[in-house]
Design a protein around this motif. Structure first.
Motif, PDB file in Angstrom:
ATOM      1  N   THR A   1     123.768  10.847  61.533  1.00  0.00           N
ATOM      2  CA  THR A   1     123.989  10.726  59.767  1.00  0.00           C
ATOM      3  C   THR A   1     123.762  12.036  59.275  1.00  0.00           C
ATOM      4  O   THR A   1     122.816  12.660  59.837  1.00  0.00           O
ATOM      5  CB  THR A   1     123.316   9.618  59.369  1.00  0.00           C
ATOM      6  OG1 THR A   1     121.814  10.009  59.348  1.00  0.00           O
ATOM      7  CG2 THR A   1     123.978   8.419  59.660  1.00  0.00           C
ATOM      8  N   GLY A   2     124.448  12.544  58.181  1.00  0.00           N
ATOM      9  CA  GLY A   2     123.962  13.577  57.642  1.00  0.00           C
ATOM     10  C   GLY A   2     124.970  14.035  56.511  1.00  0.00           C
ATOM     11  O   GLY A   2     125.957  13.085  56.293  1.00  0.00           O
ATOM     12  N   ARG A   3     124.741  15.155  55.828  1.00  0.00           N
ATOM     13  CA  ARG A   3     125.554  15.571  54.650  1.00  0.00           C
ATOM     14  C   ARG A   3     126.765  16.769  55.143  1.00  0.00           C
ATOM     15  O   ARG A   3     126.182  17.585  55.697  1.00  0.00           O
ATOM     16  CB  ARG A   3     124.770  15.989  53.561  1.00  0.00           C
ATOM     17  CG  ARG A   3     124.078  14.734  53.043  1.00  0.00           C
ATOM     18  CD  ARG A   3     123.821  14.917  51.291  1.00  0.00           C
ATOM     19  NE  ARG A   3     123.055  14.051  50.768  1.00  0.00           N
ATOM     20  CZ  ARG A   3     123.709  12.877  50.225  1.00  0.00           C
ATOM     21  NH1 ARG A   3     124.873  13.079  50.173  1.00  0.00           N
ATOM     22  NH2 ARG A   3     122.834  12.038  49.736  1.00  0.00           N
ATOM     23  N   VAL A   4     127.830  16.723  54.559  1.00  0.00           N
ATOM     24  CA  VAL A   4     128.716  17.823  54.842  1.00  0.00           C
ATOM     25  C   VAL A   4     128.344  19.101  54.232  1.00  0.00           C
ATOM     26  O   VAL A   4     128.004  19.069  52.925  1.00  0.00           O
ATOM     27  CB  VAL A   4     130.107  17.314  54.559  1.00  0.00           C
ATOM     28  CG1 VAL A   4     131.105  18.400  54.484  1.00  0.00           C
ATOM     29  CG2 VAL A   4     130.478  15.890  55.256  1.00  0.00           C
ATOM     30  N   GLY A   5     128.271  20.079  54.937  1.00  0.00           N
ATOM     31  CA  GLY A   5     127.687  21.267  54.375  1.00  0.00           C
ATOM     32  C   GLY A   5     128.855  22.277  53.947  1.00  0.00           C
ATOM     33  O   GLY A   5     128.589  23.146  53.032  1.00  0.00           O
ATOM     34  N   ARG A   6     130.020  22.062  54.146  1.00  0.00           N
ATOM     35  CA  ARG A   6     131.409  22.892  53.641  1.00  0.00           C
ATOM     36  C   ARG A   6     132.481  21.838  53.671  1.00  0.00           C
ATOM     37  O   ARG A   6     132.479  21.014  54.497  1.00  0.00           O
ATOM     38  CB  ARG A   6     131.351  24.105  54.410  1.00  0.00           C
ATOM     39  CG  ARG A   6     131.595  23.883  55.831  1.00  0.00           C
ATOM     40  CD  ARG A   6     132.057  25.238  56.591  1.00  0.00           C
ATOM     41  NE  ARG A   6     131.927  25.156  57.936  1.00  0.00           N
ATOM     42  CZ  ARG A   6     132.927  24.860  58.714  1.00  0.00           C
ATOM     43  NH1 ARG A   6     133.896  24.279  58.174  1.00  0.00           N
ATOM     44  NH2 ARG A   6     132.653  24.793  60.159  1.00  0.00           N
TER      45      ARG A   6
ATOM     46  N   PHE B   1     144.168  19.217  62.632  1.00  0.00           N
ATOM     47  CA  PHE B   1     143.058  19.665  63.258  1.00  0.00           C
ATOM     48  C   PHE B   1     141.922  19.829  62.268  1.00  0.00           C
ATOM     49  O   PHE B   1     142.392  20.840  61.558  1.00  0.00           O
ATOM     50  CB  PHE B   1     143.058  20.443  64.119  1.00  0.00           C
ATOM     51  CG  PHE B   1     141.907  20.820  65.117  1.00  0.00           C
ATOM     52  CD1 PHE B   1     141.298  19.912  66.112  1.00  0.00           C
ATOM     53  CD2 PHE B   1     140.986  22.019  64.979  1.00  0.00           C
ATOM     54  CE1 PHE B   1     140.245  20.230  66.848  1.00  0.00           C
ATOM     55  CE2 PHE B   1     139.785  22.314  65.505  1.00  0.00           C
ATOM     56  CZ  PHE B   1     139.446  21.317  66.640  1.00  0.00           C
ATOM     57  N   VAL B   2     140.638  19.211  62.194  1.00  0.00           N
ATOM     58  CA  VAL B   2     139.881  19.670  61.057  1.00  0.00           C
ATOM     59  C   VAL B   2     138.527  19.803  61.747  1.00  0.00           C
ATOM     60  O   VAL B   2     138.053  19.190  62.508  1.00  0.00           O
ATOM     61  CB  VAL B   2     139.800  18.295  60.064  1.00  0.00           C
ATOM     62  CG1 VAL B   2     138.510  18.571  59.096  1.00  0.00           C
ATOM     63  CG2 VAL B   2     141.118  18.285  59.263  1.00  0.00           C
ATOM     64  N   THR B   3     137.736  20.701  61.128  1.00  0.00           N
ATOM     65  CA  THR B   3     136.165  21.016  61.497  1.00  0.00           C
ATOM     66  C   THR B   3     135.520  21.404  60.092  1.00  0.00           C
ATOM     67  O   THR B   3     136.144  21.552  59.124  1.00  0.00           O
ATOM     68  CB  THR B   3     136.155  22.403  62.177  1.00  0.00           C
ATOM     69  OG1 THR B   3     136.627  23.491  61.363  1.00  0.00           O
ATOM     70  CG2 THR B   3     136.753  22.248  63.445  1.00  0.00           C
ATOM     71  N   PHE B   4     134.234  20.594  60.301  1.00  0.00           N
ATOM     72  CA  PHE B   4     133.276  20.928  59.018  1.00  0.00           C
ATOM     73  C   PHE B   4     132.142  21.020  59.838  1.00  0.00           C
ATOM     74  O   PHE B   4     131.922  20.556  60.690  1.00  0.00           O
ATOM     75  CB  PHE B   4     133.387  19.858  58.261  1.00  0.00           C
ATOM     76  CG  PHE B   4     133.261  18.510  58.575  1.00  0.00           C
ATOM     77  CD1 PHE B   4     132.227  18.076  58.285  1.00  0.00           C
ATOM     78  CD2 PHE B   4     134.181  17.688  59.088  1.00  0.00           C
ATOM     79  CE1 PHE B   4     131.929  16.416  58.703  1.00  0.00           C
ATOM     80  CE2 PHE B   4     134.237  16.374  59.454  1.00  0.00           C
ATOM     81  CZ  PHE B   4     133.171  15.798  59.405  1.00  0.00           C
ATOM     82  N   SER B   5     131.060  21.301  58.955  1.00  0.00           N
ATOM     83  CA  SER B   5     129.577  21.325  59.268  1.00  0.00           C
ATOM     84  C   SER B   5     128.958  20.090  58.757  1.00  0.00           C
ATOM     85  O   SER B   5     129.327  19.583  57.566  1.00  0.00           O
ATOM     86  CB  SER B   5     128.749  22.776  58.956  1.00  0.00           C
ATOM     87  OG  SER B   5     128.942  22.514  57.483  1.00  0.00           O
ATOM     88  N   LEU B   6     127.895  19.620  59.436  1.00  0.00           N
ATOM     89  CA  LEU B   6     127.120  18.559  59.036  1.00  0.00           C
ATOM     90  C   LEU B   6     125.479  18.902  59.193  1.00  0.00           C
ATOM     91  O   LEU B   6     125.023  19.304  60.091  1.00  0.00           O
ATOM     92  CB  LEU B   6     127.365  17.160  59.774  1.00  0.00           C
ATOM     93  CG  LEU B   6     126.706  16.067  59.217  1.00  0.00           C
ATOM     94  CD1 LEU B   6     127.628  15.527  58.314  1.00  0.00           C
ATOM     95  CD2 LEU B   6     126.827  14.793  60.466  1.00  0.00           C
ATOM     96  N   ALA B   7     124.834  18.662  58.033  1.00  0.00           N
ATOM     97  CA  ALA B   7     123.485  18.945  58.065  1.00  0.00           C
ATOM     98  C   ALA B   7     122.839  17.647  58.425  1.00  0.00           C
ATOM     99  O   ALA B   7     122.902  16.610  57.886  1.00  0.00           O
ATOM    100  CB  ALA B   7     123.088  19.357  56.869  1.00  0.00           C
ATOM    101  N   VAL B   8     121.910  17.706  59.710  1.00  0.00           N
ATOM    102  CA  VAL B   8     121.050  16.375  59.970  1.00  0.00           C
ATOM    103  C   VAL B   8     119.738  16.742  59.767  1.00  0.00           C
ATOM    104  O   VAL B   8     119.247  17.738  60.430  1.00  0.00           O
ATOM    105  CB  VAL B   8     121.488  16.182  61.433  1.00  0.00           C
ATOM    106  CG1 VAL B   8     120.754  14.745  61.964  1.00  0.00           C
ATOM    107  CG2 VAL B   8     123.049  15.968  61.480  1.00  0.00           C
ATOM    108  N   THR B   9     119.033  16.290  58.890  1.00  0.00           N
ATOM    109  CA  THR B   9     117.673  16.426  58.713  1.00  0.00           C
ATOM    110  C   THR B   9     116.936  15.379  59.416  1.00  0.00           C
ATOM    111  O   THR B   9     116.986  13.919  59.244  1.00  0.00           O
ATOM    112  CB  THR B   9     117.517  16.182  57.254  1.00  0.00           C
ATOM    113  OG1 THR B   9     118.398  17.229  56.593  1.00  0.00           O
ATOM    114  CG2 THR B   9     115.947  16.641  56.898  1.00  0.00           C
ATOM    115  N   THR B  10     115.543  15.907  60.167  1.00  0.00           N
ATOM    116  CA  THR B  10     114.850  14.905  60.785  1.00  0.00           C
ATOM    117  C   THR B  10     113.340  15.095  60.433  1.00  0.00           C
ATOM    118  O   THR B  10     113.077  16.419  59.698  1.00  0.00           O
ATOM    119  CB  THR B  10     114.960  15.128  62.285  1.00  0.00           C
ATOM    120  OG1 THR B  10     114.765  16.299  62.684  1.00  0.00           O
ATOM    121  CG2 THR B  10     116.204  14.736  62.746  1.00  0.00           C
ATOM    122  N   GLY B  11     112.247  14.419  60.511  1.00  0.00           N
ATOM    123  CA  GLY B  11     111.142  14.773  60.287  1.00  0.00           C
ATOM    124  C   GLY B  11     110.501  14.026  59.093  1.00  0.00           C
ATOM    125  O   GLY B  11     111.224  13.474  57.881  1.00  0.00           O
TER     126      GLY B  11
END
Length: 130
Positions: free
Chosen positions: A7-12, A25-35
């Motif tokens: 799970t995470g938030r889309v970065g772009r 075809f699609v690409t995107f970044s995902l920020a996954v935060t832990t801790g």
């Protein structure tokens, strides 16, 4: 079988491309935060999808969308232009679900009508549990 659920938030915003056959075809970044909150770490993953899942991502996913993604991971290691080693993790998404949305501002599109889940390749919609 390799499988990852994140799970995470889309970065772009998703970047779209098309194969000569016309398939999306699609690409995107995902920020996954832990801790814990006082010592969080954020990892960035590259997410890719194609076909009908890619078409749905183009329509509904925006920077800041909170998603749950199930897919197949692949790792890549290389030397960058400076000669330093770099490792990346890419996930080929099989199932994507909306689990929240970015705080709404006047210029943020309303995603309340977004599908709760979409799968590849058949694009099955999940009904609410009531």
């Amino acid at each position: 079988m390799k499988k990852i659920i994140i799970t995470g938030r889309v970065g772009r915003d998703p970047e779209s491309r098309y194969a000569p056959s016309g398939e999306a075809f699609v690409t995107f970044s995902l920020a996954v935060t832990t801790g814990p909150k006082d010592n969080q770490k954020t990892d960035w993953l590259e997410i890719s999808c194609n076909g009908r899942t890619a078409e749905t991502v183009q329509k509904w996913v925006k920077k800041g969308s909170k998603l749950l993604i199930e897919g197949t991971p692949s790792a890549n290691a290389y030397l960058n232009k400076e000669g330093k080693p770099v490792a990346t993790l890419r996930v080929s998404a099989n199932n994507i679900e909306f689990i929240g949305s970015k705080e709404r501002s006047d210029d943020t599109p309303d995603v309340s009508d977004a599908p709760p889940a979409f799968n590849s390749p058949a694009l099955e919609m999940e009904a609410p549990p009531f």
